[in-house]
Design an enzyme around this catalytic site. Structure first.
Site, PDB file in Angstrom:
ATOM      1  N   ARG A  83      -5.812   1.550   4.190  1.00 56.12           N
ATOM      2  CA  ARG A  83      -5.870   0.122   3.849  1.00 56.12           C
ATOM      3  C   ARG A  83      -4.876  -0.243   2.745  1.00 56.12           C
ATOM      4  O   ARG A  83      -4.045  -1.128   2.902  1.00 56.12           O
ATOM      5  CB  ARG A  83      -7.291  -0.180   3.355  1.00 56.12           C
ATOM      6  N   THR A  84      -4.986   0.441   1.636  1.00 52.80           N
ATOM      7  CA  THR A  84      -4.139   0.068   0.497  1.00 52.80           C
ATOM      8  C   THR A  84      -2.673   0.335   0.816  1.00 52.80           C
ATOM      9  O   THR A  84      -1.785  -0.460   0.502  1.00 52.80           O
ATOM     10  CB  THR A  84      -4.586   0.843  -0.759  1.00 52.80           C
ATOM     11  N   LYS A 112       8.359  23.658  -3.709  1.00 51.09           N
ATOM     12  CA  LYS A 112       9.321  24.611  -4.270  1.00 51.09           C
ATOM     13  C   LYS A 112       9.150  24.728  -5.783  1.00 51.09           C
ATOM     14  O   LYS A 112       9.948  25.361  -6.456  1.00 51.09           O
ATOM     15  CB  LYS A 112      10.757  24.151  -3.981  1.00 51.09           C
ATOM     16  N   ARG A 133      -0.273   6.092  -5.650  1.00 52.07           N
ATOM     17  CA  ARG A 133      -1.701   6.455  -5.633  1.00 52.07           C
ATOM     18  C   ARG A 133      -1.776   7.969  -5.644  1.00 52.07           C
ATOM     19  O   ARG A 133      -1.140   8.646  -4.854  1.00 52.07           O
ATOM     20  CB  ARG A 133      -2.356   5.927  -4.368  1.00 52.07           C
ATOM     21  N   HIS A 166      -8.036   1.129 -10.525  1.00 53.71           N
ATOM     22  CA  HIS A 166      -7.430   0.630  -9.293  1.00 53.71           C
ATOM     23  C   HIS A 166      -7.205  -0.870  -9.511  1.00 53.71           C
ATOM     24  O   HIS A 166      -7.902  -1.715  -8.944  1.00 53.71           O
ATOM     25  CB  HIS A 166      -8.397   0.888  -8.130  1.00 53.71           C
TER      26      HIS A 166
END
Ligand code: NCD
Length: 352
Positions: A83-84, A112, A133, A166
Site C-alpha cells: 500500500r504505502t 557484499k 521504509r 510513520h
C-alpha cells in the site's frame, strides 16, 4: 546551522531536531510526525484537495504531470509494503516524477558488506528524493541528518521506521478525519479511540503526536496492558494538554466516541514464544455498529486481520479504503510542497 555530530543531534529534544529538517516553513525532510504543525497540515490538506480536483480532468492530469517531469524519486523499501509503496509511487507519477526502487537488500551490494549509509548516499546522487521504509527505528533520522552534510543533499521522507514512526500515515489519517468531520469543524473537540497494539504500532504513535495539534481532542487508548502506549507519547500528550484514558476494554466507550482507529497486533516483532493475549477483545464486529454514534467513523491503516469484521466494510462509517486513497493524494501534496510547486497548483486551480 552549526555543524554538530550525530550523537549531539540525537541528544537534542525532538523539537530542536525538527529545525534541522526545514527551511523557513518548507520541509527538507519529513522524519517525525512532530514536524507537522497545524498550519502545515491545513495547507497540505488544501493542496491535496486541489490536486485531487485537478485530477478529475485530462487537462488537469496533464498539468499535474508537467510539474516535476525532470525529477526522480528513489523508493528504498526494505520492509514489506504494498500500500504505502504503491501510494508513494502513484503520488510521484501524478506529479510526473519517475521512480526507481530497492525492495530487497539481498539484491544490493549490502550483501557484499556495503553499509546502508553508503548505499543511500549513492541513491541520493542518482535521485532528487529518497522515500524510505525499513525495520530499524531511528535509521531514517540518522540518514536524514547525515544527508545534511552530503553534497547535493536531497529531501527524504520517512515511510515507516521500525516501531518508531510513520508520519505520512498519520498525515493521511488526519486528512481522512478532516474530510469526515468537514461539516462539524474538523477533528477539534472530538473523542477518538485508538485500539490495538499501541506500543509497537508506529501508525498509532505518529497519529497520537499529530492529534495534539487539535483543540480539545480527547483520546481513549485501548490495548492489552502488555501493548500499552509508550511513555514518550503519553508524556507528549500530557505536555500538550491532550487528555487520554487508558483501558483494555473498549466496550464502555463504543457509543461515546467520534472516531475509532483500529490497528492490528504487530506480532512480527515478537521474540521467542508468542504471548497468550486474547486479541479477540480488540476487534470490531458487526453487532457493535448499532452502538456507535451515527457519525462515528472507523479507520484502520491496513493491512487488517480479524480486528475489523468484513461485514462492517459496507457501513458508510467505515472509511479505511477511502483512507488508503486519501494517502495517495496527500502524499502527492507533500511532495509538491517539498519541491515548492504548491503555489503553482493552487494558482492554476484558482485561474480556472
Ligand atoms: C502500517 C505499517 O506499516 O506500519 N501499514 C501501513 O503503512 N499502512 C500498519 C501495519 O503494518 O499494521
Amino acid at each position: 546551522m552549526s555543524k554538530i555530530s550525530l550523537d549531539e543531534f540525537l541528544g537534542m529534544r525532538i523539537s530542536q531536531r525538527c529545525e534541522y529538517f526545514q527551511e523557513n516553513a518548507r520541509l527538507l525532510a519529513l522524519v517525525y510526525a512532530q514536524q507537522l504543525n497545524r498550519e502545515l497540515l491545513n495547507s497540505l490538506f488544501k493542496l491535496a484537495d486541489t490536486i485531487r480536483k485537478l485530477s478529475e480532468s485530462r487537462k488537469g492530469r496533464i498539468f499535474l504531470r508537467g510539474l516535476l517531469p525532470d525529477r526522480r524519486a528513489m523508493l528504498y523499501f526494505t520492509q514489506p509494503s504494498t500500500r504505502t509503496f504503491l501510494s508513494f509511487a502513484s503520488a510521484c507519477h501524478i506529479l510526473g516524477m519517475n521512480s526507481s526502487n530497492v525492495r530487497d537488500p539481498a539484491t544490493s551490494s549490502e550483501v557484499k558488506g556495503e553499509s546502508r549509509e553508503d548505499g543511500l548516499r549513492i541513491f541520493s546522487l542518482y535521485h532528487d528524493l529518497i522515500i524510505m521504509r525499513q525495520p530499524e527505528g531511528g535509521f531514517c533520522e540518522n540518514i536524514a541528518f547525515q544527508m545534511l552534510g552530503w553534497p547535493g543533499r536531497k529531501p527524504i521522507i520517512n515511510a515507516g521506521s521500525g516501531m518508531d514512526q510513520h508520519p505520512t500515515q498519520a498525515l493521511l489519517d488526519l486528512y481522512t478525519l478532516q474530510r469526515c468531520f468537514a461539516a462539524s469543524g474538523g477533528p477539534d473537540h472530538k473523542r477518538i479511540m485508538l485500539v490495538g497494539d499501541l506500543k509497537r504500532g508506529r501508525t498509532a504513535r505518529s497519529l497520537a503526536y499529530l492529534l495534539t495539534n487539535y483543540t480539545s481532542v480527547e483520546l481513549i487508548l485501548v490495548s492489552p496492558a502488555e501493548l500499552a502506549m509508550a511513555d514518550d507519547i503519553k508524556d507528549h500528550l500530557q505536555e500538550n494538554g491532550t487528555p487520554f484514558v487508558e483501558t483494555d476494554n473498549m466496550q464502555p466507550y463504543l457509543g461515546k466516541v467520534d472516531a475509532i482507529y483500529m490497528t492490528r497486533i504487530q506480532d512480527e516483532w515478537d521474540k521467542g514464544p508468542k504471548t497468550s493475549i486474547d486479541y479477540g477483545r480488540f476487534g470490531l464486529r458487526s453487532e457493535h455498529l448499532k452502538i456507535l454514534k451515527p457519525e462515528c467513523y472507523i479507520l484502520h491503516p491496513l493491512p487488517r486481520r480479524a480486528e475489523i469484521e468484513t461485514g462492517i466494510d459496507n457501513d458508510r462509517r467505515a472509511v479505511y479504503f477511502d483512507q488508503a486513497e486519501n494517502g495517495m493524494w496527500v502524499r502527492a501534496a507533500l511532495i509538491a510542497h517539498m519541491f515548492a510547486v504548491d503555489d503553482k497548483v493552487i494558482s492554476h486551480r484558482l485561474r480556472r
